[in-house]
Design a protein around this motif. Structure first.
Motif, mmCIF file in Angstrom:
data_model
loop_
_atom_site.group_PDB
_atom_site.id
_atom_site.type_symbol
_atom_site.label_atom_id
_atom_site.label_comp_id
_atom_site.label_asym_id
_atom_site.label_seq_id
_atom_site.Cartn_x
_atom_site.Cartn_y
_atom_site.Cartn_z
ATOM 1 N N ALA A 126 -36.967 -16.453 10.815
ATOM 2 C CA ALA A 126 -36.948 -15.747 9.538
ATOM 3 C C ALA A 126 -35.575 -15.114 9.371
ATOM 4 C CB ALA A 126 -38.046 -14.695 9.486
ATOM 5 N N VAL A 127 -34.545 -15.904 9.680
ATOM 6 C CA VAL A 127 -33.180 -15.402 9.682
ATOM 7 C C VAL A 127 -32.294 -16.409 8.963
ATOM 8 C CG1 VAL A 127 -31.281 -14.633 11.144
ATOM 9 C CG2 VAL A 127 -33.615 -14.437 11.975
ATOM 10 N N HIS A 128 -31.353 -15.916 8.163
ATOM 11 C CA HIS A 128 -30.351 -16.811 7.581
ATOM 12 C C HIS A 128 -29.336 -17.137 8.673
ATOM 13 C CE1 HIS A 128 -27.254 -18.497 5.095
ATOM 14 N NE2 HIS A 128 -28.025 -18.408 4.017
ATOM 15 N N GLY A 135 -26.365 -17.974 8.681
ATOM 16 C CA GLY A 135 -24.983 -17.553 8.495
ATOM 17 C C GLY A 135 -24.720 -16.082 8.794
ATOM 18 N N ARG A 136 -25.779 -15.301 8.984
ATOM 19 C CA ARG A 136 -25.565 -13.877 9.246
ATOM 20 C C ARG A 136 -25.677 -13.577 10.733
ATOM 21 N NH1 ARG A 136 -29.144 -13.223 4.757
ATOM 22 N NH2 ARG A 136 -27.845 -13.145 2.889
ATOM 23 N N GLN A 162 -26.119 -7.994 11.109
ATOM 24 C CA GLN A 162 -26.178 -8.062 9.646
ATOM 25 C C GLN A 162 -27.605 -8.331 9.167
ATOM 26 O OE1 GLN A 162 -23.335 -11.164 9.070
ATOM 27 N NE2 GLN A 162 -21.579 -9.774 8.967
ATOM 28 N N LEU A 209 -29.516 -5.129 9.522
ATOM 29 C CA LEU A 209 -29.063 -4.155 8.527
ATOM 30 C C LEU A 209 -29.673 -4.472 7.154
ATOM 31 C CD1 LEU A 209 -25.292 -3.604 9.415
ATOM 32 C CD2 LEU A 209 -27.081 -1.851 9.311
ATOM 33 N N GLY A 210 -29.783 -5.765 6.856
ATOM 34 C CA GLY A 210 -30.352 -6.186 5.573
ATOM 35 C C GLY A 210 -31.792 -5.703 5.405
ATOM 36 N N ARG A 230 -31.670 -1.318 5.628
ATOM 37 C CA ARG A 230 -31.165 -0.598 4.454
ATOM 38 C C ARG A 230 -32.233 -0.411 3.375
ATOM 39 N NH1 ARG A 230 -25.707 -3.933 4.766
ATOM 40 N NH2 ARG A 230 -24.417 -2.431 5.902
ATOM 41 N N THR A 231 -33.207 -1.322 3.316
ATOM 42 C CA THR A 231 -34.254 -1.164 2.303
ATOM 43 C C THR A 231 -35.044 0.121 2.519
ATOM 44 O OG1 THR A 231 -35.871 -2.389 3.613
ATOM 45 C CG2 THR A 231 -34.567 -3.674 2.054
ATOM 46 N N ARG A 241 -28.836 -1.958 -2.253
ATOM 47 C CA ARG A 241 -27.809 -1.783 -1.220
ATOM 48 C C ARG A 241 -27.981 -2.853 -0.143
ATOM 49 N NH1 ARG A 241 -24.590 -1.930 1.598
ATOM 50 N NH2 ARG A 241 -23.561 -0.570 3.103
ATOM 51 N N ALA A 242 -29.222 -3.099 0.249
ATOM 52 C CA ALA A 242 -29.508 -4.112 1.269
ATOM 53 C C ALA A 242 -29.102 -5.497 0.769
ATOM 54 C CB ALA A 242 -30.996 -4.092 1.636
ATOM 55 N N LYS A 268 -26.397 -8.177 2.184
ATOM 56 C CA LYS A 268 -26.764 -9.552 2.511
ATOM 57 C C LYS A 268 -25.832 -10.542 1.799
ATOM 58 C CE LYS A 268 -31.320 -10.404 2.287
ATOM 59 N NZ LYS A 268 -32.709 -10.202 1.776
ATOM 60 N N LEU A 269 -25.479 -10.215 0.559
ATOM 61 C CA LEU A 269 -24.652 -11.137 -0.232
ATOM 62 C C LEU A 269 -23.235 -11.220 0.329
ATOM 63 C CD1 LEU A 269 -24.708 -12.950 -2.773
ATOM 64 C CD2 LEU A 269 -23.818 -11.001 -4.061
ATOM 65 N N THR A 290 -22.127 -10.535 3.271
ATOM 66 C CA THR A 290 -21.951 -10.957 4.658
ATOM 67 C C THR A 290 -22.052 -12.473 4.819
ATOM 68 O OG1 THR A 290 -24.280 -10.431 5.016
ATOM 69 C CG2 THR A 290 -22.666 -8.831 5.811
ATOM 70 N N LEU A 291 -22.290 -13.178 3.725
ATOM 71 C CA LEU A 291 -22.320 -14.640 3.824
ATOM 72 C C LEU A 291 -20.963 -15.206 3.423
ATOM 73 C CD1 LEU A 291 -25.810 -15.693 2.431
ATOM 74 C CD2 LEU A 291 -25.013 -15.693 4.795
ATOM 75 N N ARG A 292 -20.415 -16.050 4.288
ATOM 76 C CA ARG A 292 -19.143 -16.695 3.970
ATOM 77 C C ARG A 292 -19.251 -17.498 2.682
ATOM 78 N NH1 ARG A 292 -17.906 -19.530 9.661
ATOM 79 N NH2 ARG A 292 -17.256 -17.692 10.845
ATOM 80 N N SER A 314 -34.774 -20.660 4.814
ATOM 81 C CA SER A 314 -34.567 -20.184 6.183
ATOM 82 C C SER A 314 -35.783 -19.439 6.726
ATOM 83 C CB SER A 314 -33.358 -19.249 6.227
ATOM 84 O OG SER A 314 -33.609 -18.098 5.452
ATOM 85 N N LEU A 367 -36.373 -16.435 5.873
ATOM 86 C CA LEU A 367 -36.020 -15.022 5.773
ATOM 87 C C LEU A 367 -36.875 -14.285 4.745
ATOM 88 C CD1 LEU A 367 -34.178 -12.599 6.360
ATOM 89 C CD2 LEU A 367 -32.530 -13.545 4.741
#
Lengths: 295, 257
Positions: free
Chosen positions: A83-85, A87-88, A92, A95-96, A99-100, B14-15, B19-20, B22-24, B90, B92
């Motif tokens: 459940a992870v992207h 690329g992060r 990160q 933190l995503g 922060r919520t 903010r989250a 997330k946005l 931090t993606l290349r 993914s 996520l």
């Protein structure tokens, strides 16, 4: 405390979860056992509001998960699959989520260390092994310091170190007074950590039992009897209500009467006994019996 | 658990912002879109003004300079789609929705950060394209691009990205969502034109998202096909955006991830 009442979820014609009711209490590890496809993951997803039940309710601490002001601080959950992207980085990713809820970066670093990912915190999750992904999933479950922790097959993909870490973690979490629900399809793994068991099959509850009770309940499954007077014993035992099977080597497998009764019967018929061995059913067997007979 | 820890919309936004950025791929996409906008503006204006007697007017300069915005719109549309379908792909999304079980704030937050990241990028690119276009005018001649057209050209790709985000939430699979986006926004209007009787076709096609978005930066000089005026165009794209996001939000809420 997790309370599940008459929970039902259908996918098309099949009921994945079928009128399931149980309560998971704090302060102990509750194993959620059942064969693959028994409905464990679906039930867990319904508890945290990801799947909508067709009927019934699931509440955590008395309220539906979806209505709480701080879900991550109520229930920490590790679900099956990544459940992870990719690329992060691990940090990160956490933190995503943190922060919520206004959870601090310091807490993120803390759970990364707890999960043994301190050194990999700033590596991209795409390069993580299955075991590291599981650890990251557990870290995210602990993020909000929740009173209830739900882990779906947490040992999947973990190396022996990781398995040991999970076992210790589960026991520690329960010892801190948290409610811990952990699913597995393996009795052998669950028996190591769980104090209590919920066994399901075909979406229904098959057993809600303490691990000690299950050991007692498993009891004696059969006795192995060797005797030169096997024929006499065979008919006497059958008359006494036992189920007797003769083995090729002349031994008798006796079910349905206790070892003591077999000895008494043999004495009354003046039959000589060379061997009388009670066999206890293993937990594994008890589990198989429960899932086979009632699923 | 402390009382301070609870979900608020500002925190979700903010989250999503974190997330946005931090993606290349975010930076790569925005940089590519900007380069294409400026590059096409330079190439087209050089080409046009190589010919002596080419029209020098606000209308011509604006059209030439912002012709590349259509490409940017497609890129940003896909960018908007991926913001949500990437999470489904993914897995996520399950973690995201476990943290924010009300779900719809997530989509709204994504829309907000999409605008916050996308609009400055497109505005910078369009401003650079405008400066380049003016610099490439034939010596001694002068024309200006209206500020409204500059802002419109920067807003158009962002609007289409928001519609992409809504379609992404509605469809959930990246490839399927891009297909729906291309068919509904780009192909369908092109087919509507010949399929409908004359004046009716123009009346309908004017209001499709892409045409309305283009009207935001068009400087009209009475072409046979009359685009919407800037005001109605803005209203039209706003309605489309709200519709797409509302439909996407309703789907997020109803369907299990």
């Amino acid at each position: 405390m997790i309370e599940v009442r008459e929970l039902t979820k259908r996918f098309g014609a099949t009921a994945a979860v079928d009128g399931l009711s149980f309560t998971v209490r704090p302060g102990r590890v509750t194993g959620f056992l059942g064969p693959n496809g028994a409905g464990k993951s679906t039930t867990m997803r319904m508890i945290v509001g990801l799947d909508r039940p067709d009927s019934g309710t699931a509440t955590v601490g008395g309220r539906p998960y979806r209505t709480g002001p701080a879900p991550l601080c109520t229930v920490g959950v590790l679900l099956e699959g990544r459940a992870v992207h990719r690329g992060r980085t691990a940090r990160q990713h956490l933190l995503g989520l943190a922060r919520t809820h206004g959870i601090s970066a310091r807490r993120v670093a803390e759970v990364l260390d707890m999960a043994g990912l301190g050194g990999a915190a700033d590596r991209r999750a795409g390069g993580f092994s299955l075991g590291m992904s599981q650890r990251l999933g557990v870290a995210s479950a602990l993020l909000g310091d929740p009173a209830v922790v739900i882990l779906d097959e947490p040992v999947n993909g973990l190396d022996p170190d990781g398995v040991l870490w999970i076992r210790t973690l589960l026991k520690d979490l329960a010892a801190q007074g948290r409610t811990v629900l952990v699913s597995s399809h393996l009795m052998s793994e669950t028996a190591v950590t769980a104090d209590h068991l919920l066994i399901i099959g075909g979406g229904r509850l098959l057993a809600d039992v303490g691990i000690d009770d299950l050991i007692t309940r498993a009891g004696t499954s059969h006795c192995l009897v060797r005797s030169p007077d096997a024929a006499v014993l065979h008919s006497a035992l059958t008359a006494a209500g036992a189920t007797v099977t003769a083995e090729d080597d002349g031994a008798l497998i006796v079910r349905g009467v206790a070892a003591e009764r077999i000895g008494t019967l043999a004495a009354s018929r003046h039959a000589t006994l060379h061997e009388l061995t009670p066999h206890r059913a293993s937990l594994e067997q008890a589990y198989m019996d429960i899932t086979r007979s009632r699923a | 658990m402390t009382a301070a820890h609870r979900v608020t919309f500002a925190r979700v936004a903010r989250a999503e912002w974190g997330k946005l950025i931090t993606l290349r791929s975010t930076w790569a996409t925005l940089a590519t879109a900007a380069l294409i906008t400026v590059g096409l503006a330079v190439a087209i204006n050089i080409n046009v003004y190589r010919t002596a007697g080419a029209e020098v007017s606000p209308r011509a300069l604006t059209a030439q300079t912002f012709l590349g915005v259509d490409v940017t719109s497609l890129i940003l549309g896909v960018f908007g789609i991926l913001m949500i379908t990437g999470e489904y792909g993914s897995g996520l999304i399950r973690a995201t929705f476990a943290a924010v079980p009300r779900r719809t704030p997530v989509l709204l937050a994504k829309a907000v950060v999409l605008v916050a990241a996308g609009f400055p990028a497109t505005l910078a690119a369009c401003a650079a394209a405008m400066l380049a276009g003016r610099a490439l005018l034939p010596a001694g001649q002068h024309a200006d691009i209206p500020t409204r057209a500059l802002l419109g050209a920067a807003a158009a790709p962002v609007v289409l990205a928001l519609i992409g985000l809504g379609i992404g939430a509605l469809v959930r699979h990246t490839a399927a969502a891009i297909t729906v986006y291309v068919l509904a926004l780009l192909v369908l209007p092109a087919i509507l034109q010949p399929a409908l009787p004359g004046h009716l076709a123009d009346d309908v096609v004017r209001y499709v998202p892409v045409a309305a978005a283009q009207a935001l930066y068009a400087v009209d000089t009475g072409n046979p096909f009359r685009m919407l005026a800037p005001g109605p165009a803005l209203l039209t794209v706003t309605v489309w955006t709200v519709l797409a996001l509302a439909a996407g939000g309703a789907m997020l809420w109803r369907r299990d991830p």
